[in-house]
Scaffold this motif. Structure first.
Motif, PDB file in Angstrom:
ATOM      1  N   UNK A   1     -10.586   9.893   2.146  1.00 23.31           N
ATOM      2  CA  UNK A   1      -9.788   9.137   3.075  1.00 23.31           C
ATOM      3  C   UNK A   1     -11.427   7.730   3.361  1.00 23.31           C
ATOM      4  N   UNK A   2     -12.831   8.227   2.666  1.00 21.96           N
ATOM      5  CA  UNK A   2     -12.850   7.088   3.187  1.00 21.96           C
ATOM      6  C   UNK A   2     -12.793   6.560   2.288  1.00 21.96           C
ATOM      7  N   UNK A   3     -12.388   6.091   0.867  1.00 19.64           N
ATOM      8  CA  UNK A   3     -12.085   4.931   0.085  1.00 19.64           C
ATOM      9  C   UNK A   3     -10.185   4.889   0.644  1.00 19.64           C
ATOM     10  N   UNK A   4     -10.142   5.433   1.053  1.00 16.04           N
ATOM     11  CA  UNK A   4      -8.566   4.274   1.219  1.00 16.04           C
ATOM     12  C   UNK A   4      -9.041   2.856   2.172  1.00 16.04           C
ATOM     13  N   UNK A   5     -10.335   3.576   3.393  1.00 20.51           N
ATOM     14  CA  UNK A   5     -10.442   1.982   4.152  1.00 20.51           C
ATOM     15  C   UNK A   5     -10.583   1.238   3.718  1.00 20.51           C
TER      16      UNK A   5
ATOM     17  N   UNK B   1      -3.817   2.143   7.489  1.00 18.44           N
ATOM     18  CA  UNK B   1      -5.097   1.031   8.004  1.00 18.44           C
ATOM     19  C   UNK B   1      -4.867  -0.521   8.053  1.00 18.44           C
ATOM     20  N   UNK B   2      -3.722  -1.019   6.945  1.00 18.70           N
ATOM     21  CA  UNK B   2      -3.647  -2.314   6.434  1.00 18.70           C
ATOM     22  C   UNK B   2      -2.302  -2.631   7.632  1.00 18.70           C
ATOM     23  N   UNK B   3      -1.421  -2.021   7.968  1.00 12.97           N
ATOM     24  CA  UNK B   3      -0.740  -1.926   9.544  1.00 12.97           C
ATOM     25  C   UNK B   3      -1.558  -2.132  10.899  1.00 12.97           C
ATOM     26  N   UNK B   4      -2.196  -1.291  10.654  1.00  9.01           N
ATOM     27  CA  UNK B   4      -3.420  -1.162  12.141  1.00  9.01           C
ATOM     28  C   UNK B   4      -3.925  -2.670  12.265  1.00  9.01           C
ATOM     29  N   UNK B   5      -4.830  -2.426  10.735  1.00 10.91           N
ATOM     30  CA  UNK B   5      -5.887  -3.719  10.970  1.00 10.91           C
ATOM     31  C   UNK B   5      -4.607  -5.320  11.647  1.00 10.91           C
TER      32      UNK B   5
ATOM     33  N   UNK C   1     -10.825  -3.175   5.020  1.00  6.39           N
ATOM     34  CA  UNK C   1     -12.328  -3.827   5.564  1.00  6.39           C
ATOM     35  C   UNK C   1     -12.899  -4.614   4.571  1.00  6.39           C
ATOM     36  N   UNK C   2     -12.364  -4.374   3.347  1.00  2.00           N
ATOM     37  CA  UNK C   2     -12.630  -5.630   2.300  1.00  2.00           C
ATOM     38  C   UNK C   2     -12.000  -6.269   2.378  1.00  2.00           C
ATOM     39  N   UNK C   3     -10.678  -6.045   1.178  1.00  2.00           N
ATOM     40  CA  UNK C   3      -9.634  -6.783   0.464  1.00  2.00           C
ATOM     41  C   UNK C   3      -8.976  -7.836   1.532  1.00  2.00           C
ATOM     42  N   UNK C   4      -8.866  -7.804   2.858  1.00  2.00           N
ATOM     43  CA  UNK C   4      -7.928  -7.678   4.179  1.00  2.00           C
ATOM     44  C   UNK C   4      -8.048  -8.630   4.360  1.00  2.00           C
ATOM     45  N   UNK C   5      -9.935  -8.710   4.339  1.00  2.00           N
ATOM     46  CA  UNK C   5     -11.326  -9.701   5.895  1.00  2.00           C
ATOM     47  C   UNK C   5     -11.094 -10.480   4.930  1.00  2.00           C
ATOM     48  N   UNK C   6     -11.790 -10.059   2.720  1.00  2.00           N
ATOM     49  CA  UNK C   6     -11.109 -11.375   2.571  1.00  2.00           C
ATOM     50  C   UNK C   6     -10.966 -12.177   2.472  1.00  2.00           C
ATOM     51  N   UNK C   7      -9.255 -11.890   2.364  1.00  2.00           N
ATOM     52  CA  UNK C   7      -8.060 -12.413   2.899  1.00  2.00           C
ATOM     53  C   UNK C   7      -8.128 -13.255   3.517  1.00  2.00           C
ATOM     54  N   UNK C   8      -8.422 -12.383   4.776  1.00  2.00           N
ATOM     55  CA  UNK C   8      -8.227 -13.613   5.832  1.00  2.00           C
ATOM     56  C   UNK C   8      -9.573 -14.662   6.189  1.00  2.00           C
ATOM     57  N   UNK C   9      -9.814 -15.110   5.569  1.00  2.00           N
ATOM     58  CA  UNK C   9     -11.044 -15.965   5.102  1.00  2.00           C
ATOM     59  C   UNK C   9     -11.000 -16.970   4.374  1.00  2.00           C
TER      60      UNK C   9
ATOM     61  N   UNK D   1       0.540  -1.137  -0.152  1.00  2.00           N
ATOM     62  CA  UNK D   1      -0.147   0.346  -0.136  1.00  2.00           C
ATOM     63  C   UNK D   1       0.725   0.869  -0.020  1.00  2.00           C
ATOM     64  N   UNK D   2       2.022   1.389   0.815  1.00  2.00           N
ATOM     65  CA  UNK D   2       3.080   2.235   0.139  1.00  2.00           C
ATOM     66  C   UNK D   2       3.321   2.344  -0.987  1.00  2.00           C
TER      67      UNK D   2
END
Length: 493
Positions: free
Chosen positions: A367-371, A317-321, A375-383, A142-143
């Motif tokens: 700012x909203x779109x950056x989240x 957000x990726x680091x925090x999540x 909230x979507x791709x990372x969470x889907x990947x984790x499942x 993401x950087x």
């Protein structure tokens, strides 16, 4: 590995992935500059984009077989060299043919980088070790998305359209060096590779099928799908070539992608949510630059700054999540919230589409779109891959990235089609209300060539903004429908 070696290895994995992400992003954002610089007609530019996607699909299919022969480290280094060569071809040959050739070479190089990096994380680490690796992986990827648009806009002002490709080649060089220094030492190559030969009929059919099918989707920007028999027949030809390649793979003793291993319900639902996310993401990547530059009249540098802001939010957000992943329960609700946030970003953007809107009014939108990736791709990947054995992970991720390329092309094509329809309708409606009694036509020299050209330009701008509002409302409705579906289904847990 020691702590610092592990950190640099994870960061490098993310930067390698970011090479593919940023290359695709900048072809959409800087399309007007590139197209004008090489003198490419819209059809030629579409072929360049389709050539990249087609060769990327091919590399995702053969990735596992090639990497098992030469190791993932050598595959990644070779791919980066090919990508650099393709970037230099695009920059050196200022012609449509040079652009198409360069993008095809770029696709061969970058097309498999995302999958190769993610598969390598899975292969070289235990479950307990993946958290630190994924933390650095997400931060690096993401950087790259955050810094690439901003730096490209700076270089483009000084160098011109070639800066897009020269910067891509330049940033790939230190990434290549980091791969050589931080990746695990390659194991000796297997003297007896998995299969004696690759299935070249299937490879050729997959490449041609991807080229024909994806180009048909991209051509929807300029041509209605059912306006003639040519486009439906081309799409059917592409599907038939894919089917032939799949049939060959099914019969192969050691196929590139073994579809029989990918029938798990959890994986298939995750693949569906992945596809929907990339469909929405590619549509957004088409809409935002179009509306900001053509509709609101913002500069290319301002648009790039907005994209960099979005990428920065995604990186943080990726680091925090990732740090708090163990605390994130009920992930389906998080995914649903991600869809709602995407819908809010679209609705907020639609309220800002008015002549003279300042650039800072769009900051809350990005700012909203950056989240949404977090909230979507990372969470889907984790499942998605919970039920996928490690030995099948490469097949699963290869096929996921093939779907990514197709969904991205489809999202861009559909967004363009609806935008054109909206433009035609609103332009017609606006022109109907322009009469000789309109105050603007009562001014001196209003009917001169310059005055009429200015009036026509303003009509086009207003039509773009109105069409964008309609499309953003439909985008938000689709996001809400996705959120409801996530919550009501019971198979993706």
């Amino acid at each position: 590995m020691g702590h610092w070696r592990l950190s640099l290895f994870g960061l490098t994995l993310g930067l390698v992935t970011g090479i593919d992400f940023s290359s695709t992003l900048m072809m959409g954002v800087a399309s007007q500059h590139i197209q004008g610089g090489v003198g490419a007609a819209p059809e030629d530019y579409l072929y360049a984009i389709s050539a990249y996607a087609a060769t990327a699909v091919l590399m995702n299919m053969v990735l596992d077989q090639l990497a098992r022969r030469i190791t993932y480290k050598r595959f990644t280094m070779a791919s980066l060299l090919v990508f650099i060569a393709g970037s230099l071809i695009c920059a050196e040959f200022a012609s449509p043919a040079g652009l198409i050739t360069g993008k095809a070479v770029q696709g061969l190089g970058a097309g498999g980088l995302f999958a190769a990096s993610r598969i390598l994380v899975q292969l070289v680490s235990t479950p307990a070790e993946r958290g630190p690796l994924m933390l650095r992986f997400g931060g690096g990827a993401f950087s790259m998305l955050a810094i690439t648009p901003w730096l490209t806009s700076i270089f483009l002002d000084d160098i011109g359209w070639r800066a897009v490709f020269l910067f891509q080649a330049g940033i790939a060089l230190p990434v290549l060096l980091s791969v050589a220094l931080t990746y695990p030492a390659p194991a000796p190559r297997d003297s007896h590779p998995p299969v004696s030969t690759l299935d070249w009929p299937a490879a050729i059919a997959a490449a041609l099928g991807a080229l024909v099918f994806l180009h048909t989707l991209q051509e929807m920007r300029y041509t209605r799908f059912f306006s003639s028999l040519e486009m439906p027949l081309a799409a059917l030809c592409g599907v038939a070539l894919f089917a032939f390649s799949g049939w060959r793979l099914y019969r192969h003793p050691d196929p590139w992608i073994d579809f029989s291993r990918l029938a798990g319900r959890q994986y298939l639902y995750g693949l569906g949510f992945y596809t929907l996310y990339y469909l929405l993401s590619s549509a957004w990547s088409f809409l935002l630059p179009t509306l900001t530059q053509t509709g609101l009249g913002l500069t290319f540098r301002t648009t790039c700054m907005l994209l960099s802001t979005s990428g920065t939010v995604s990186a943080i957000g990726a680091i925090v999540i990732t740090l708090g992943m163990a605390l994130v329960f009920r992930k389906r609700r998080v995914i649903a919230i991600g869809f709602i946030v995407y819908a809010c970003a679209a609705l907020l953007l639609s309220t800002q589409l008015m002549p003279g809107a300042p650039d800072y009014a769009l900051v809350p939108v990005v700012l909203l779109e950056g989240l949404t990736p977090v909230l979507l791709m990372v969470q889907v990947a984790s499942m998605t891959y919970l039920d996928v054995p490690v030995e099948d992970f490469s097949h699963a991720y290869q096929f996921k990235n093939v779907c990514k390329q197709i969904a991205s092309a489809m999202g861009t094509g559909l967004a363009s089609v609806f935008m054109q329809d909206g433009l035609a309708q609103h332009r017609t409606h606006l022109v109907e209300h322009i009469t000789r009694f309109n105050p603007v036509l009562q001014m001196p020299d209003a009917l001169s060539a310059a005055g009429l050209a200015k009036l026509s330009q303003e009509v086009d701008r207003q039509a773009t903004l109105l069409a964008g509002m309609d499309l953003l409302h439909g985008f938000a409705a689709l996001c809400v429908a996705g959120a409801v579906f996530v919550l009501v289904q019971r198979s993706f847990r």
